[in-house]
Write an enzyme that holds these catalytic residues in place. Structure first.
Site, mmCIF file in Angstrom:
data_model
loop_
_atom_site.group_PDB
_atom_site.id
_atom_site.type_symbol
_atom_site.label_atom_id
_atom_site.label_comp_id
_atom_site.label_asym_id
_atom_site.label_seq_id
_atom_site.Cartn_x
_atom_site.Cartn_y
_atom_site.Cartn_z
ATOM 1 N N ARG A 54 0.822 -1.202 0.000
ATOM 2 C CA ARG A 54 0.000 0.000 0.000
ATOM 3 C C ARG A 54 0.866 1.266 0.000
ATOM 4 O O ARG A 54 0.453 2.314 -0.478
ATOM 5 C CB ARG A 54 -0.937 -0.031 1.214
ATOM 6 C CG ARG A 54 -1.953 1.085 1.284
ATOM 7 C CD ARG A 54 -3.183 0.671 2.095
ATOM 8 N NE ARG A 54 -2.871 0.006 3.341
ATOM 9 C CZ ARG A 54 -2.680 0.626 4.521
ATOM 10 N NH1 ARG A 54 -2.758 1.954 4.578
ATOM 11 N NH2 ARG A 54 -2.419 -0.057 5.615
ATOM 12 N N TYR A 107 -17.429 14.882 -17.992
ATOM 13 C CA TYR A 107 -17.948 13.524 -18.143
ATOM 14 C C TYR A 107 -19.037 13.245 -17.109
ATOM 15 O O TYR A 107 -18.922 13.631 -15.944
ATOM 16 C CB TYR A 107 -16.787 12.550 -18.002
ATOM 17 C CG TYR A 107 -17.152 11.116 -17.823
ATOM 18 C CD1 TYR A 107 -17.985 10.453 -18.729
ATOM 19 C CD2 TYR A 107 -16.642 10.381 -16.750
ATOM 20 C CE1 TYR A 107 -18.307 9.118 -18.558
ATOM 21 C CE2 TYR A 107 -16.953 9.049 -16.575
ATOM 22 C CZ TYR A 107 -17.789 8.417 -17.484
ATOM 23 O OH TYR A 107 -18.107 7.101 -17.303
ATOM 24 N N ASP A 180 -8.483 17.206 -16.280
ATOM 25 C CA ASP A 180 -8.560 15.818 -16.724
ATOM 26 C C ASP A 180 -8.108 15.785 -18.183
ATOM 27 O O ASP A 180 -8.786 16.303 -19.070
ATOM 28 C CB ASP A 180 -9.993 15.300 -16.581
ATOM 29 C CG ASP A 180 -10.116 13.803 -16.857
ATOM 30 O OD1 ASP A 180 -9.337 13.286 -17.686
ATOM 31 O OD2 ASP A 180 -10.987 13.155 -16.264
ATOM 32 N N LYS A 205 -7.654 4.218 -20.435
ATOM 33 C CA LYS A 205 -7.882 4.620 -21.817
ATOM 34 C C LYS A 205 -6.584 4.568 -22.623
ATOM 35 O O LYS A 205 -5.988 3.515 -22.761
ATOM 36 C CB LYS A 205 -8.518 6.013 -21.831
ATOM 37 C CG LYS A 205 -9.684 6.204 -20.854
ATOM 38 C CD LYS A 205 -10.811 5.204 -21.040
ATOM 39 C CE LYS A 205 -12.087 5.569 -20.289
ATOM 40 N NZ LYS A 205 -11.995 5.518 -18.826
#
Length: 391
Positions: A54, A107, A180, A205
């Site tokens: 982590r 979005y 973004d 993406k």
């Protein structure tokens, strides 16, 4: 490794020699380190810089090194989804009761997050404005404004904001600007160089590019922001990217420049074809001179990207029929992989917000979004043409 090389060289090599274990085995590519915890030299004393996955992982570190260099940031943090990256970045920059200014074209998934978590749970007032005008954004700044949240280009209508101008507004009011950059990728646009404080990517993406890994990233040149984001990731959410997904994104990013060149060439060809078709009402693509922000795209981007969206002169049923008749384009959500996809935002990628919100955002039931892949453009155009001819 030398301080910096050109983008394509960095995309292949940066981060590949970050692990002490890798020096010993001389791997050409970063191995997948699956260990959840690491041996310590003594109580409280790290042996090789790692303790628990982590807090750090050699494969993820290699990816974060590459992400930082390619985005122009000093630090990058990799997450297990784009939504996780957005959530953590925004939480690092705000407090309950603050005021956000967001692009009205963001979005739908981001809008849902801002409203369901930030507005309804944290009492953050989220105000959506037409950020194509920096003056409009500045008119809405208040004393309690804590963040500008932007996309450029937006999903799915490919609106742009002038990042450099907005950075000036943000600096004048001491408000951080987050962009973004998923649609453009760091190959085509560098928000941090244009003055943004934080850049966010869905690595799912284009950065991964092969439709087989879900992830996200936050990059910044501000050490204080990076520390807050990392602290939230490590001690609060535990939403770090897995070693295997980090490996997949590392592999995918090696070909990012090549893929983006082909994505853009194909998208430009399809957008030009659609712009001249009688059954198409409007095409949204910054590479067309008819796009209202074509000049801005040319100024702040090094290309126009691989996404084309367009409105058909059709009903919802006819639009769905057009999509279903396509043969090369696969009906699916998401984008950025090597394969060409087609999305009906009204019933797919924007379906989780209300019809009223969809219409307000400019999403109609005849809108089609095409993430154009790297196939032969002749086959792609012929596929679109045959499906339009059946309408």
């Amino acid at each position: 490794m030398t301080e910096t090389f050109e983008f394509a060289t960095e995309a292949v090599h940066r981060g590949e020699t970050t692990s002490e274990q890798q020096y010993l085995s001389a791997d050409v590519v970063s191995p997948i380190h699956l260990a959840t915890h690491h041996e310590m030299e003594a109580p409280g004393e790290l042996k090789n810089g790692y303790k628990y996955s982590r807090f750090g992982n050699p494969t993820r570190d290699a990816l974060e090194s590459r992400l930082a260099h390619l985005t122009g940031g000093s630090e990058a943090i990799a997450f297990n989804s784009g939504t996780a990256a957005i959530t953590t970045a925004a939480l690092a920059l705000c407090d309950p009761g603050d005021h956000f200014i967001a692009f009205d074209g963001v979005y739908g998934g981001t809008r849902l997050l801002l409203e369901d978590l930030f507005r309804d749970v944290l009492d953050v007032e989220v105000e959506y404005v037409d950020a194509r005008s920096p003056e409009t954004v500045e008119e809405h700044v208040r004393e309690d404004t804590a963040l500008f949240w932007m996309e450029s280009p937006t999903n799915p209508l490919l609106k742009l904001c002038d990042i450099a101008e907005l950075a000036g507004v943000a600096d004048a009011h001491e408000v951080p600007l987050c962009v973004d950059n998923t649609f453009a990728t760091p190959y085509l646009q560098q928000p941090l160089e244009l003055g943004a404080d934080v850049v966010v990517h869905s690595t799912t993406k284009y950065l991964n590019g092969h439709s087989d890994s879900t992830g996200g990233a936050v990059a910044t040149n501000d050490p204080a922001i990076a520390e807050r984001v990392s602290t939230l990731q490590e001690y609060v959410f535990g939403n770090a990217l897995s070693p295997f997904d980090a490996y997949l994104v590392l592999r995918g990013m090696k070909t990012l420049p090549l893929r983006m060149e082909q994505h853009e060439a194909n998208a430009q060809a399809i957008a030009g074809f659609l712009a001249d078709h009688s059954k198409v009402e409007e095409v949204h693509y910054p590479g067309l001179e008819s796009h209202p922000q074509h000049d801005l795209a040319g100024q702040q981007m090094d290309g126009f990207g691989g996404i084309v969206s367009f409105e058909l002169e059709a009903s919802e049923a006819e639009t769905r029929a057009f999509i279903e008749e396509l043969e090369v384009f696969t009906v699916a959500v998401s984008l950025g992989g090597v394969e060409s996809l087609v999305d009906h935002p009204w019933t797919m990628s924007a379906s989780f917000i209300s019809p009223e919100e969809r219409r307000a955002a400019g999403v109609s039931d005849s809108l089609v979004r095409m993430p154009v892949g790297i196939e032969d453009k002749t086959d792609l155009i012929q596929d679109v043409e045959q499906s339009l001819s059946r309408m």
